[in-house]
Write an enzyme that holds these catalytic residues in place. Structure first.
Site, short mmCIF file in Angstrom:
data_model
loop_
_atom_site.label_atom_id
_atom_site.label_comp_id
_atom_site.label_asym_id
_atom_site.label_seq_id
_atom_site.Cartn_x
_atom_site.Cartn_y
_atom_site.Cartn_z
N LYS A 14 0.83 -1.21 0.00
CA LYS A 14 0.00 0.00 0.00
C LYS A 14 0.86 1.27 0.00
O LYS A 14 0.66 2.17 -0.81
CB LYS A 14 -0.93 0.02 1.23
CG LYS A 14 -1.87 -1.16 1.33
CD LYS A 14 -2.82 -1.04 2.51
CE LYS A 14 -2.19 -1.09 3.88
NZ LYS A 14 -1.58 -2.38 4.24
N ARG A 90 -9.41 0.14 9.02
CA ARG A 90 -8.99 -1.25 9.20
C ARG A 90 -10.04 -2.06 9.94
O ARG A 90 -9.83 -3.25 10.16
CB ARG A 90 -7.70 -1.29 10.00
CG ARG A 90 -6.40 -1.46 9.18
CD ARG A 90 -5.27 -1.37 10.16
NE ARG A 90 -4.03 -1.97 9.83
CZ ARG A 90 -2.99 -1.32 9.29
NH1 ARG A 90 -3.12 -0.08 8.90
NH2 ARG A 90 -1.85 -1.94 9.13
N ARG A 129 11.90 -5.75 4.34
CA ARG A 129 11.58 -4.31 4.30
C ARG A 129 12.58 -3.50 5.13
O ARG A 129 12.93 -3.89 6.24
CB ARG A 129 10.16 -4.10 4.84
CG ARG A 129 9.75 -2.65 4.94
CD ARG A 129 8.27 -2.47 4.83
NE ARG A 129 7.52 -3.04 5.94
CZ ARG A 129 6.19 -3.07 5.96
NH1 ARG A 129 5.50 -2.60 4.95
NH2 ARG A 129 5.56 -3.59 6.99
N ARG A 162 11.69 -1.89 10.69
CA ARG A 162 10.64 -1.43 11.61
C ARG A 162 10.53 -2.38 12.80
O ARG A 162 10.64 -3.58 12.64
CB ARG A 162 9.30 -1.42 10.86
CG ARG A 162 8.92 -0.06 10.37
CD ARG A 162 7.72 -0.12 9.46
NE ARG A 162 6.55 -0.74 10.06
CZ ARG A 162 5.37 -0.81 9.45
NH1 ARG A 162 5.21 -0.28 8.25
NH2 ARG A 162 4.35 -1.40 10.03
N ARG A 173 0.02 -9.56 13.13
CA ARG A 173 -0.59 -8.53 12.27
C ARG A 173 -1.40 -9.18 11.14
O ARG A 173 -2.46 -8.68 10.76
CB ARG A 173 0.49 -7.60 11.70
CG ARG A 173 1.01 -6.62 12.77
CD ARG A 173 2.35 -6.03 12.41
NE ARG A 173 2.33 -5.23 11.22
CZ ARG A 173 3.40 -4.99 10.46
NH1 ARG A 173 4.57 -5.50 10.79
NH2 ARG A 173 3.29 -4.27 9.39
P1 AMP Z 1 1.12 0.01 9.03
O1 AMP Z 1 2.25 0.97 8.89
O2 AMP Z 1 -0.08 0.39 8.22
O3 AMP Z 1 1.54 -1.43 8.83
O4 AMP Z 1 0.64 0.11 10.57
C1 AMP Z 1 1.51 -0.16 11.64
C2 AMP Z 1 0.71 -0.34 12.91
O5 AMP Z 1 0.01 0.88 13.24
C3 AMP Z 1 -0.37 -1.41 12.87
O6 AMP Z 1 0.13 -2.72 13.12
C4 AMP Z 1 -1.29 -0.93 13.99
O7 AMP Z 1 -0.75 -1.20 15.26
C5 AMP Z 1 -1.25 0.57 13.80
N1 AMP Z 1 -2.29 1.05 12.85
C6 AMP Z 1 -2.09 1.60 11.62
N2 AMP Z 1 -3.26 1.93 11.05
C7 AMP Z 1 -4.22 1.57 11.92
C8 AMP Z 1 -5.64 1.62 11.91
N3 AMP Z 1 -6.32 2.10 10.86
N4 AMP Z 1 -6.30 1.14 12.99
C9 AMP Z 1 -5.66 0.66 14.06
N5 AMP Z 1 -4.32 0.55 14.14
C10 AMP Z 1 -3.60 1.01 13.08
#
Ligand code: AMP
Length: 215
Positions: A14, A90, A129, A162, A173
């Site tokens: 994404k 999400r 990554r 990360r 996740r």
């Molecule tokens: P990402 O960078 O999108 O993989 O997000 C990293 C982490 O941020 C996720 O594993 C969640 O802990 C948190 N996170 C990101 N977006 C959301 C969301 N829309 N709702 C809840 N937690 C989120």
């Protein structure tokens, strides 16, 4: 304002795809909920302090917390922009909160792009990554290698993995995605908004396919 949602599992691309689309089209704005949260954690804002533990465990942060952050951003945005939402919503509750914000701001939900990638590829992508802790640029050790090993192409900073990209957190996740985010596929499908795109193969090809469905 037009809103396009990028939906897909962790590692589905994404952020990478959004970055490419935005670089080629000045009318597009990329909003990554993960980046918003990581920035809040770094700055130790009240929301960041609350989110930190959830993120480290690979769990979702509370719906209201992230929905408010995204709503503030949408409210401050120019009316003629197209917003690429990466990582939000999400959950079904977040999707409903987004509907409320969109209606309040006169924004139209234009499409929801589902990046379809099988689990084995997701795990490989996340394991390789690397990100720049300074400017946020993303790389992959083999698929998107930086020009100079270990250093960011944009600002030269040393790349990092990360904290939540370790195997145990990644498994969590992926199961959180299945349980809480996959229901959005039917939710938006029923509204005629879902556009499924093959999320594997050459990056340029994926970007072209996404561009076609959001045009
Ligand atoms: P990402 O960078 O999108 O993989 O997000 C990293 C982490 O941020 C996720 O594993 C969640 O802990 C948190 N996170 C990101 N977006 C959301 C969301 N829309 N709702 C809840 N937690 C989120």
């Amino acid at each position: 304002m037009k809103i396009v949602i990028l939906l897909g599992a962790p590692g589905s691309g994404k952020g990478t795809i959004a970055g490419r689309l935005v670089a080629a089209d000045r009318a597009l704005r990329h909003v990554s909920s993960g980046d918003l949260l990581r920035d809040a954690v770094k700055r130790q804002t009240p929301a960041g302090v609350e989110a930190d533990g959830f993120m480290k465990r690979g769990e979702l942060v509370p719906d209201g917390l992230i929905a408010n952050m995204v709503a503030d951003l949408i409210e401050g945005m120019a009316g003629d922009a197209t917003l690429l939402l990466d990582g939000f919503p999400r959950t079904l509750a977040q999707a409903e909160m987004l509907d409320v914000t969109a209606a309040r701001c006169g924004a139209a939900l234009a499409s929801v792009v589902l990046l379809d990638v099988e689990d084995a590829v997701l795990i490989d992508r996340i394991a390789g990554r690397r990100v720049c802790p300074k400017c946020g640029a993303g790389f992959h050790v083999t698929n998107i290698p930086p020009r100079q090993e270990g250093l960011c192409d944009v600002c030269g900073t040393e790349l990092v993995t990360r904290k939540d990209d370790n195997l145990e957190t990644v498994r969590n996740r992926l199961s959180v995605y299945q349980a809480q985010t996959v229901p959005l596929i039917d939710f938006y499908g029923a509204r005629g908004l879902l556009r499924k795109v093959v999320g594997t193969g050459a990056i340029d090809g994926i970007v072209d396919r996404v561009r076609q469905v959001i045009a």
